[in-house]
Design a protein around this motif. Structure first.
Motif, short mmCIF file in Angstrom:
data_model
loop_
_atom_site.label_atom_id
_atom_site.label_comp_id
_atom_site.label_asym_id
_atom_site.label_seq_id
_atom_site.Cartn_x
_atom_site.Cartn_y
_atom_site.Cartn_z
N ILE A 406 0.84 -1.21 0.00
CA ILE A 406 0.00 0.00 0.00
C ILE A 406 0.88 1.25 0.00
O ILE A 406 0.58 2.24 -0.69
N LYS A 407 1.96 1.21 0.76
CA LYS A 407 2.87 2.37 0.81
C LYS A 407 3.49 2.63 -0.55
O LYS A 407 3.60 3.78 -1.00
N GLN A 408 3.89 1.55 -1.22
CA GLN A 408 4.50 1.69 -2.55
C GLN A 408 3.50 2.29 -3.54
O GLN A 408 3.84 3.17 -4.34
N TYR A 409 2.25 1.82 -3.48
CA TYR A 409 1.21 2.34 -4.37
C TYR A 409 0.91 3.80 -4.04
O TYR A 409 0.77 4.64 -4.94
N SER A 410 0.80 4.12 -2.74
CA SER A 410 0.50 5.49 -2.31
C SER A 410 1.56 6.46 -2.80
O SER A 410 1.26 7.57 -3.24
N LYS A 411 2.81 6.03 -2.71
CA LYS A 411 3.92 6.88 -3.15
C LYS A 411 3.87 7.10 -4.66
O LYS A 411 4.08 8.22 -5.15
N ALA A 412 3.58 6.03 -5.40
CA ALA A 412 3.56 6.13 -6.86
C ALA A 412 2.41 7.00 -7.36
O ALA A 412 2.51 7.64 -8.41
N THR A 413 1.31 7.01 -6.61
CA THR A 413 0.11 7.75 -7.06
C THR A 413 -0.10 9.04 -6.26
O THR A 413 -1.13 9.70 -6.43
N ASN A 414 0.88 9.37 -5.40
CA ASN A 414 0.78 10.59 -4.57
C ASN A 414 -0.50 10.62 -3.73
O ASN A 414 -1.13 11.66 -3.56
N GLU A 416 -1.13 9.91 -0.31
CA GLU A 416 -0.62 9.67 1.04
C GLU A 416 -1.74 9.31 2.01
O GLU A 416 -1.55 8.54 2.95
N LYS A 417 -2.91 9.87 1.79
CA LYS A 417 -4.04 9.64 2.70
C LYS A 417 -4.47 8.17 2.70
O LYS A 417 -4.98 7.67 3.70
N LEU A 418 -4.27 7.49 1.55
CA LEU A 418 -4.62 6.08 1.48
C LEU A 418 -3.78 5.28 2.48
O LEU A 418 -4.30 4.44 3.22
N PHE A 419 -2.48 5.57 2.50
CA PHE A 419 -1.60 4.84 3.43
C PHE A 419 -1.97 5.13 4.88
O PHE A 419 -2.02 4.22 5.71
N GLU A 420 -2.27 6.39 5.17
CA GLU A 420 -2.64 6.75 6.54
C GLU A 420 -3.95 6.06 6.94
O GLU A 420 -4.10 5.56 8.06
N ARG A 421 -4.89 5.99 6.01
CA ARG A 421 -6.16 5.32 6.29
C ARG A 421 -5.95 3.82 6.53
O ARG A 421 -6.56 3.23 7.42
#
Length: 549
Positions: A406-414, A416-421
């Motif tokens: 999830i972190k890798q995807y969040s970083k690639a798609t900017n 960040e809120k997805l990772f925090e959620r």
């Protein structure tokens, strides 16, 4: 065992070992009944795997031999008569012979030594003649390069030969990997691309052989986890490495018929044993993703699986779950993700990790549009997985890996809120990731709430982190300090009062930084007055110079 023997082979000179064998030949006679029994019993001890704690110098060997009791053996290969054993035997004993045979196995077959001793032939000379004679022979072709059936027949012949020569059943899986597997790889075709595909097939074969031997020998859980699993893991890695090497070359057309036959061969991973379900599925998926990703192959496999699935559900043991997973893999290869999500609903939460191979593949191809559907799926199903009855450590490992994806995807798609959620949704298993995220973003108030939510006391929190928070955002920790002081006072011991004063001093420092000294003065006077009957606490307040007479 092979790893230890190869190490012995490097540390000990072959000449020393063979020379010691010559000495034994002169010291023990096959015509003498006592000597025959010594060699026979030494051979039995060796084959039972009774030798352990082996260490060497250039010409000596130290080892333990487990007999009725454990004995210590010291071998002098330069002068075998000087070898010793802690058993009562006055001369060469079965323990010294067992230890020697263990060493001899690092340079040649133990059976060769025993045969030469019985025939009273010079060991070194016979070996030399054997090597010279074999070098004159033109080797027969052991398999057809373009026939998978020929490869598998060759693998089976080599397996029978290895099994017949197996010296110790106690070292079964170690020998299978280090002897049999190594022998197969040495006989791979010369062309680079065919060589790597041969290694893939050899690795799959050894994986299947391990599963078959598990079915026959029924090893303990300890053996499965600590002895056998590392070989299973290494075989999967070797397949991935060989496939990676194959991709450096344009694959020849000669490989096509081998790939067609591989459909059925790779399917055996699903049905050979119930053990290592996750590892079997992972290897099966890897092979299909990297080697068989063609519609004609997928259609063949899908048709076979669909035809046999219903019947499989009535078998015991049933491999229906493996077949369901394989069918989902065929869906994945044809981008039928929604169908996979529907199928997953029928499976238990334990099936979630089986999807990670697919997520990795999408991630590797940077197909972020397709990846968004998988992110939603993981987020929606994480709660059921976290609340399942699976072991905590297993769930923690899965969540840790899921958070990485999830972190890798969040970083690639900017995003960040997805990772925090995701961090919040997967608590408490995602505590470590959320902890690091909040500190990295300097969201200190939320970090404190997290510690409090999970029941951590201030003593259990990282002192360095607390100091950084005090410097960066004075006052944030004050509610936590107030709560802690109240708790320490309620314990009503001198030590707790001292701890309370320690935190009160931190509070005083924080109020000073905030330039709110009057608030502090009101608080400490009120606290002192509230607990004026606690004489020991009042004394600690005065010692800490927090109040005055």
């Amino acid at each position: 065992m092979k790893g230890v023997l190869s190490m012995l082979g490097r540390e000990l000179s072959k000449e020393f070992v063979l020379g010691a064998g010559e000495q034994i030949k002169h010291l023990l006679s096959p015509q003498d009944e006592h000597d025959r029994n010594v060699v026979k019993k030494g051979l039995i001890l060796y084959r039972q795997g009774s030798i352990y704690n082996v260490s060497t110098t250039s010409h000596t060997v130290s080892a333990k031999v487990q007999d009725v009791t454990s004995v210590q053996v010291e071998l002098d290969l330069d002068d075998f008569v000087m070898s010793t054993c802690t058993c009562p035997a006055p001369s060469i004993c079965r323990h010294r012979i067992a230890a020697f045979l263990y060493v001899y196995a690092s340079v040649d077959r133990v059976g060769t030594f025993v045969d030469l001793w019985k025939e009273e032939k010079p060991i070194d000379d016979v070996l030399k003649h054997v090597h010279k004679a074999s070098s004159l022979l033109k080797p027969e072709k052991e398999y057809e390069d373009s026939s998978l059936a020929s490869w598998i027949a060759f693998f089976d012949r080599e397996f029978e030969s290895w099994y017949d020569q197996l010296s110790s059943p106690n070292q079964l899986f170690q020998s299978l990997f280090h002897h049999y597997y190594s022998a197969l790889k040495k006989k791979a075709p010369k062309s680079p691309e065919m060589k790597q595909f041969f290694i893939v097939q050899a690795s799959v074969t050894v994986f299947i052989k391990i599963l078959q031997l598990i079915n026959e020998t029924k090893p303990t859980d300890y053996m499965l986890q600590h002895i056998i699993y590392p070989y299973i893991d290494q075989l999967s890695d070797n397949v991935a490495i060989a496939i990676s090497e194959m991709k450096r070359y344009a694959l020849p057309f000669a490989l096509d018929p081998l790939l067609v036959d591989s459909v059925e061969r790779f399917r055996e991973l699903l049905f050979t044993s119930k053990h290592y379900q996750y590892e079997r599925s992972n290897l099966y998926q890897l092979l299909w993703i990297e080697l068989l990703r063609r519609d004609k192959f997928i259609n063949i496999e899908r048709e076979w699986l669909e035809e046999h699935l219903e019947d499989e559900k009535n078998h015991e043991p049933s491999f229906a779950v493996e077949m369901e997973t394989a069918l989902m893999h065929m869906d994945f290869l044809q981008s039928r993700d929604e169908h996979i999500f529907e199928t997953m609903k029928r499976l238990t939460p334990a099936a979630l990790p089986f999807t990670f191979h697919w997520v990795e593949d999408i991630m590797k191809k940077k197909n972020w549009k397709r990846m968004s559907g998988w992110m939603s799926y993981m987020m929606d199903n994480s709660t059921e997985y976290i609340n399942s009855d699976l072991p905590f450590e297993e769930k923690r490992q899965v969540v840790r890996y899921m958070m990485q994806l999830i972190k890798q995807y969040s970083k690639a798609t900017n995003d960040e809120k997805l990772f925090e959620r995701a961090c919040r949704n997967m608590l408490p298993l995602s505590y470590a990731e959320y902890h690091d995220f909040l500190l990295d973003k300097e969201q200190y108030r939320t970090w404190i709430e997290l510690q409090t939510l999970l029941g951590f006391s201030i003593e259990e929190m990282d002192t360095y982190v607390l100091r950084d928070i005090e410097k960066s955002e004075p006052g944030v920790l004050l509610p936590l300090y107030v709560k802690t002081v109240k708790h320490e006072i309620s314990m009503k011991t001198r030590e707790n009062y001292k701890m309370a004063v320690r935190y009160l001093k931190r509070m005083k420092s924080q109020y000073k930084k905030l330039k709110r000294e009057e608030v502090w003065e009101n608080y400490i006077l009120q606290l002192s007055d509230e607990h004026k009957r606690l004489r020991a606490f009042q004394e600690e307040l005065k010692k800490g110079k927090l109040i005055h007479d």
